[in-house]
Every structure is written in structure tokens, then in C-alpha cells.
Design a protein around this motif. Structure first.
Motif, PDB file in Angstrom:
ATOM      1  N   PRO A 299      22.040 -14.168  11.539  1.00 55.41           N
ATOM      2  CA  PRO A 299      21.540 -13.370  12.667  1.00 55.41           C
ATOM      3  C   PRO A 299      20.557 -14.168  13.526  1.00 55.41           C
ATOM      4  N   ASP A 300      20.634 -13.956  14.849  1.00 59.16           N
ATOM      5  CA  ASP A 300      19.728 -14.599  15.818  1.00 59.16           C
ATOM      6  C   ASP A 300      19.793 -16.119  15.748  1.00 59.16           C
ATOM      7  N   TYR A 301      20.951 -16.655  15.387  1.00 57.51           N
ATOM      8  CA  TYR A 301      21.080 -18.103  15.190  1.00 57.51           C
ATOM      9  C   TYR A 301      20.629 -18.895  16.409  1.00 57.51           C
ATOM     10  N   GLN A 302      21.003 -18.429  17.627  1.00 55.09           N
ATOM     11  CA  GLN A 302      20.716 -19.214  18.824  1.00 55.09           C
ATOM     12  C   GLN A 302      19.255 -19.147  19.252  1.00 55.09           C
ATOM     13  N   THR A 303      18.455 -18.273  18.641  1.00 54.58           N
ATOM     14  CA  THR A 303      17.026 -18.246  18.969  1.00 54.58           C
ATOM     15  C   THR A 303      16.267 -19.332  18.231  1.00 54.58           C
ATOM     16  N   GLY A 304      16.906 -19.950  17.227  1.00 57.34           N
ATOM     17  CA  GLY A 304      16.247 -21.006  16.468  1.00 57.34           C
ATOM     18  C   GLY A 304      15.669 -20.554  15.149  1.00 57.34           C
ATOM     19  N   SER A 305      15.768 -19.245  14.818  1.00 57.39           N
ATOM     20  CA  SER A 305      15.215 -18.752  13.559  1.00 57.39           C
ATOM     21  C   SER A 305      15.807 -17.385  13.255  1.00 57.39           C
ATOM     22  N   TYR A 306      16.224 -17.169  12.009  1.00 55.93           N
ATOM     23  CA  TYR A 306      16.714 -15.845  11.630  1.00 55.93           C
ATOM     24  C   TYR A 306      15.530 -14.888  11.448  1.00 55.93           C
ATOM     25  N   PRO A 307      15.753 -13.573  11.538  1.00 58.90           N
ATOM     26  CA  PRO A 307      14.647 -12.610  11.456  1.00 58.90           C
ATOM     27  C   PRO A 307      14.175 -12.381  10.024  1.00 58.90           C
ATOM     28  N   ASP A 308      13.033 -11.700   9.896  1.00 55.95           N
ATOM     29  CA  ASP A 308      12.498 -11.312   8.592  1.00 55.95           C
ATOM     30  C   ASP A 308      13.290 -10.138   8.019  1.00 55.95           C
ATOM     31  N   VAL A 335      17.617 -22.925   5.441  1.00 55.87           N
ATOM     32  CA  VAL A 335      17.093 -21.673   4.887  1.00 55.87           C
ATOM     33  C   VAL A 335      15.838 -22.014   4.088  1.00 55.87           C
ATOM     34  N   GLU A 336      14.799 -21.190   4.207  1.00 60.77           N
ATOM     35  CA  GLU A 336      13.517 -21.461   3.549  1.00 60.77           C
ATOM     36  C   GLU A 336      13.708 -21.938   2.105  1.00 60.77           C
ATOM     37  N   GLN A 337      13.082 -23.083   1.788  1.00 59.19           N
ATOM     38  CA  GLN A 337      13.174 -23.660   0.448  1.00 59.19           C
ATOM     39  C   GLN A 337      12.214 -22.945  -0.499  1.00 59.19           C
ATOM     40  N   SER A 338      12.678 -22.614  -1.691  1.00 62.95           N
ATOM     41  CA  SER A 338      11.814 -22.018  -2.711  1.00 62.95           C
ATOM     42  C   SER A 338      12.400 -22.325  -4.083  1.00 62.95           C
ATOM     43  N   GLU A 339      11.576 -22.213  -5.119  1.00 60.70           N
ATOM     44  CA  GLU A 339      12.034 -22.475  -6.475  1.00 60.70           C
ATOM     45  C   GLU A 339      13.076 -21.439  -6.877  1.00 60.70           C
ATOM     46  N   ASP A 340      14.224 -21.915  -7.364  1.00 65.83           N
ATOM     47  CA  ASP A 340      15.348 -21.058  -7.755  1.00 65.83           C
ATOM     48  C   ASP A 340      15.854 -20.204  -6.593  1.00 65.83           C
ATOM     49  N   ASP A 379      13.055 -12.824   3.320  1.00 64.30           N
ATOM     50  CA  ASP A 379      11.875 -12.002   3.059  1.00 64.30           C
ATOM     51  C   ASP A 379      11.031 -11.907   4.329  1.00 64.30           C
ATOM     52  N   ALA A 380       9.775 -11.525   4.180  1.00 63.66           N
ATOM     53  CA  ALA A 380       8.927 -11.272   5.350  1.00 63.66           C
ATOM     54  C   ALA A 380       8.055 -12.466   5.717  1.00 63.66           C
ATOM     55  N   TYR A 381       8.343 -13.640   5.144  1.00 63.40           N
ATOM     56  CA  TYR A 381       7.448 -14.769   5.372  1.00 63.40           C
ATOM     57  C   TYR A 381       8.139 -15.877   6.162  1.00 63.40           C
ATOM     58  N   LYS A 382       8.087 -17.086   5.678  1.00 62.31           N
ATOM     59  CA  LYS A 382       8.583 -18.244   6.414  1.00 62.31           C
ATOM     60  C   LYS A 382      10.100 -18.198   6.567  1.00 62.31           C
ATOM     61  N   ASN A 383      10.594 -18.568   7.766  1.00 60.23           N
ATOM     62  CA  ASN A 383      12.032 -18.578   8.037  1.00 60.23           C
ATOM     63  C   ASN A 383      12.493 -19.967   8.462  1.00 60.23           C
ATOM     64  N   GLY A 384      13.788 -20.238   8.263  1.00 60.42           N
ATOM     65  CA  GLY A 384      14.393 -21.471   8.749  1.00 60.42           C
ATOM     66  C   GLY A 384      15.236 -21.195   9.980  1.00 60.42           C
TER      67      GLY A 384
END
Length: 396
Positions: A299-308, A335-340, A379-384
Motif C-alpha cells: 500500500p502507498d508504494y509510490q509515496t515512498g513508505s507504506y502506512p502504519d 520492510v522494517e528490519q527486526s529480530e525474527d 506496526d505503528a512504528y518505523k516503516n520501510g
């Protein structure tokens, strides 16, 4: 050098005696003009003719090379801020040329804002400015912007011709030839590109609006269409507040004219707004695919960031009973990097993915059941930046 002597049959004279002397060191070679080539590697930059705002020099040949910022950039926006180049009917003397074999521009009317595309796998775009040895003017200044996540190519019928694309918070949109008469039989789109994910509305101010129509109530001939509403007639000073389409990065305005009557057209100030936006809520998106090849885009790919707070479910059904594998080509994956992959993730065949993947990476998954489901969660935090994937169902 050859001297030729010719006589006829009538009379004769004494003739001539000429001394020929070759002069050493008599060749006057003018030094070549200084190079004015420019290479652009930044996302945003400004270019201008040599010497601007003073007159440009004679016999200039300037090549402006735009190097692709990354593989997520497929288009470049060129907006002219000032333009004054010697005018000729065919722009054969001095001219600015967009891309190889592209349109040439000269005179004092600025070229329209243009969106150029990188050709195939080439990573450079070139524009040329040339002047002759006769008349010189002030030249030009133009703003260059490489458009991130502009490689999206929807599957489906071709849309109308593009009249202009505008990505600034405040843009000025006008008909071709404004304030002179617009062209007959026009069918094109003006696209307002969402400047940031926080933008939710656009305020349109019609500083001038005169679009001819036989019936101003029905707008049955010439009109500007915005989200299903048609505008025609005289509307100077009117303000229109328009919501951005949900889960889309562009607001499209469709301008259509016939050959019957033309007027001066319009000039519109478009201001992108964050005020009045509803707070982010838990959003879902569901799509079903059953063709042999298809695209899956965040979603919203062309804006440079997907939504929360997004939960997307993509259901893939076999295109035939012979299918037993699913091949995925990753054009973009960020996509935001996180453990597992416990925060944001894309899940295919019960395997969660996050972080980044190289352009054109390919993975193949078993596809044994009649259908399979792919999930995307944020989630509601950092996005890619999101993802742009090409799927192909493979036969056994």
C-alpha cells in the motif's frame, strides 16, 4: 587550392602573371568553448544554461546527464523556472532538447513540466542545450527531481496522455498555451503526486478557469474532471477541497476537449494538506489473484513508505491444475528490519521476510494446494519503502 583559367574564341589579351606565396603559421584556430556539461546524481537539483542569468555564450553544446539514484527510480520530473532562448520556427538555431531525439524548445514560453523515463536498463538520461554563433539570450533554469518508487507499471489498458505530474506541496497547474487558447481534441491527465504519507487532502484554487461548454450545467463538451465531478464554464476564484484516494499516491484530474470551441483554459494552485486528516487506524487490504502472472505491491508504494498498522492478505489461486510452484521476482523489497521479523513482515509459505533484498532477486516456493495466502503486516512504528513483486505460477 585550384586556380582555373578559361578563354573563348573571340579575342585575346596579354594574360597575367601572378606570384603565389604560401604563408606559414597563418592558420587561426579558435580555442574550443569551455565545457558546460553537467552530471546530476542527487535526488533534487537545479540546472541552468552557462552564464545564467547573463546571456549564454556562442556555440555552446551542453549535455546534462542524470544518473539514476537507485533501482527504485524510473522517472525524472523536469520543471522550468525560467526560459528565454533565441526563437526560430523549428528551433534550429538555439534550443533545449529533452532526451535523445526528444522535443526541442526555444523562445520565451517555458516548456511544460515533463516526466521523463529511464529507458530499459539504462541508468542515465541526457538532455542537451545548444546555441549557434549569432544571437544570445538569458537562457534557462530548471528544477530536476528523481521520483522515488516510480517504477510501478499497472497491468491493464493504457491511460490517457499525461499533461503533467506535480509532486511539490504547492504546485501550479495550467492548460497548454495558457493564457492563449488551449488545443482542440485534448484528452490527458494532470497527476498530483502525494508529497508525503501525511498528506490527505488537496486544496485547488482556480485563479483562472474558463473552459468552454455548450451546457455549463452538464459539461457535455470541454471539462476538467476531478474524482467524478466535472468542471466547466467560468469559475475564477473558486476553491475545491479534494481528498486523496485511499491507498493511492496520486490524485488524477482528467482534461478533455472537443474540436468545437476553445477558450483560455485554467491556472490552478494545488496545495497539499495534512490538516483535517483522520488519525491512523488499523487498516486491512485483501486481493485475490488467479492469473499466471501478476504484481503484488505494498500500500502507498509510490509515496515512498507504506502506512502504519496495515494487515494485508493476498490470496493466490492456481491458474490451472498443472501448477505446482510459485516464482517471485523482487523488484523492490524494503520492510522494517527486526529480530525474527516480529514487527513488519511479508509472509510467503509460512516464511516471514523483512529487511532489504537485492533488485531482481528470485525465489521459488512450492504451490501444492489449490490456493495459498500471503500476508503483509506493519506496526505503528518505523516503516520501510515497501515492496514491488512479480509473481509467476510455474507448471510441474
Amino acid at each position: 587550392m585550384t586556380l582555373t583559367f578559361v578563354t573563348d574564341s573571340i579575342g585575346a589579351g596579354r594574360g597575367f602573371d601572378i606570384v603565389v606565396r604560401q604563408l606559414p603559421n597563418s592558420c587561426s584556430i579558435l580555442p574550443p568553448p569551455p565545457s558546460c556539461d553537467v552530471t546530476i546524481t542527487e535526488e533534487r537539483s537545479v540546472i541552468h544554461s552557462p552564464g545564467y542569468p547573463d546571456d549564454y555564450p556562442a556555440d555552446a553544446l551542453c549535455v546534462y546527464t542524470i544518473k539514476r539514484l537507485d533501482r527504485g527510480v524510473c522517472q525524472v520530473q523536469v520543471e522550468f523556472l525560467d526560459f528565454d532562448v533565441e526563437d526560430e520556427p523549428d528551433c534550429s538555431s538555439d534550443f533545449f532538447q529533452l532526451q535523445k531525439n526528444g522535443d526541442r524548445y526555444c523562445g520565451t514560453r517555458a516548456p511544460p513540466t515533463s516526466v521523463l523515463s529511464f529507458e530499459g536498463d539504462l541508468d542515465v538520461l541526457r538532455m542537451v542545450f545548444r546555441s549557434d554563433s549569432v544571437s544570445h539570450r538569458r537562457g534557462f533554469e530548471a528544477r530536476i527531481r528523481q521520483l522515488r518508487n516510480s517504477c510501478y507499471r499497472p497491468i491493464g489498458p493504457a491511460s490517457s496522455k499525461l499533461c503533467g505530474s506535480y509532486a511539490d506541496v504547492v504546485s501550479y497547474i495550467q492548460t497548454d498555451n495558457f493564457p492563449l487558447l488551449y488545443q482542440p481534441n485534448t484528452d490527458c491527465e494532470y497527476r498530483i503526486v502525494r508529497n508525503s504519507p501525511e498528506i490527505c487532502q488537496v486544496e485547488l484554487y482556480f485563479s483562472h478557469f474558463d473552459v468552454a461548454s455548450e451546457s455549463s450545467a452538464n459539461c457535455d463538451r470541454d471539462y476538467l474532471e476531478i474524482k467524478g465531478a466535472k468542471y466547466c464554464g467560468k469559475r475564477d476564484g473558486q476553491r475545491v477541497l479534494v481528498d486523496f484516494p485511499q491507498d493511492k499516491s496520486e490524485l488524477v484530474m482528467h482534461f478533455k476537449t472537443d474540436s468545437y470551441q476553445q477558450t483560455s483554459g485554467f491556472r490552478i494552485e494545488a496545495k497539499q494538506l495534512t490538516s483535517g486528516c483522520a488519525p491512523a487506524v488499523n487498516r486491512s487490504c485483501e486481493q485475490v489473484f488467479s492469473t499466471e502472472t501478476f504484481q503484488v505491491i505494498s500500500p502507498d508504494y509510490q509515496t515512498g513508505s507504506y502506512p502504519d498498522n496495515v494487515d494485508c492478505q493476498y490470496t493466490i489461486k492456481k491458474s490451472s491444475f498443472q501448477i505446482c510452484a510459485l516464482q517471485v521476482k523482487f523488484y523492490t523489497f524494503d520492510v522494517e528490519q527486526s529480530e525474527d521479523c516480529s514487527k513488519d513482515f511479508l509472509e510467503i509459505a509460512e516464511q516471514k521476510m523483512c529487511g532489504r533484498m537485492e533488485y531482481d532477486s528470485v525465489r521459488t516456493y512450492e504451490f501444492l494446494e489449490d490456493q495459498t495466502t500471503i500476508r503483509f503486516h506493519s506496526d505503528a512504528y518505523k516503516n520501510g519503502a515497501g515492496f514491488f513483486l512479480l509473481f509467476e505460477q510455474k507448471k510441474c
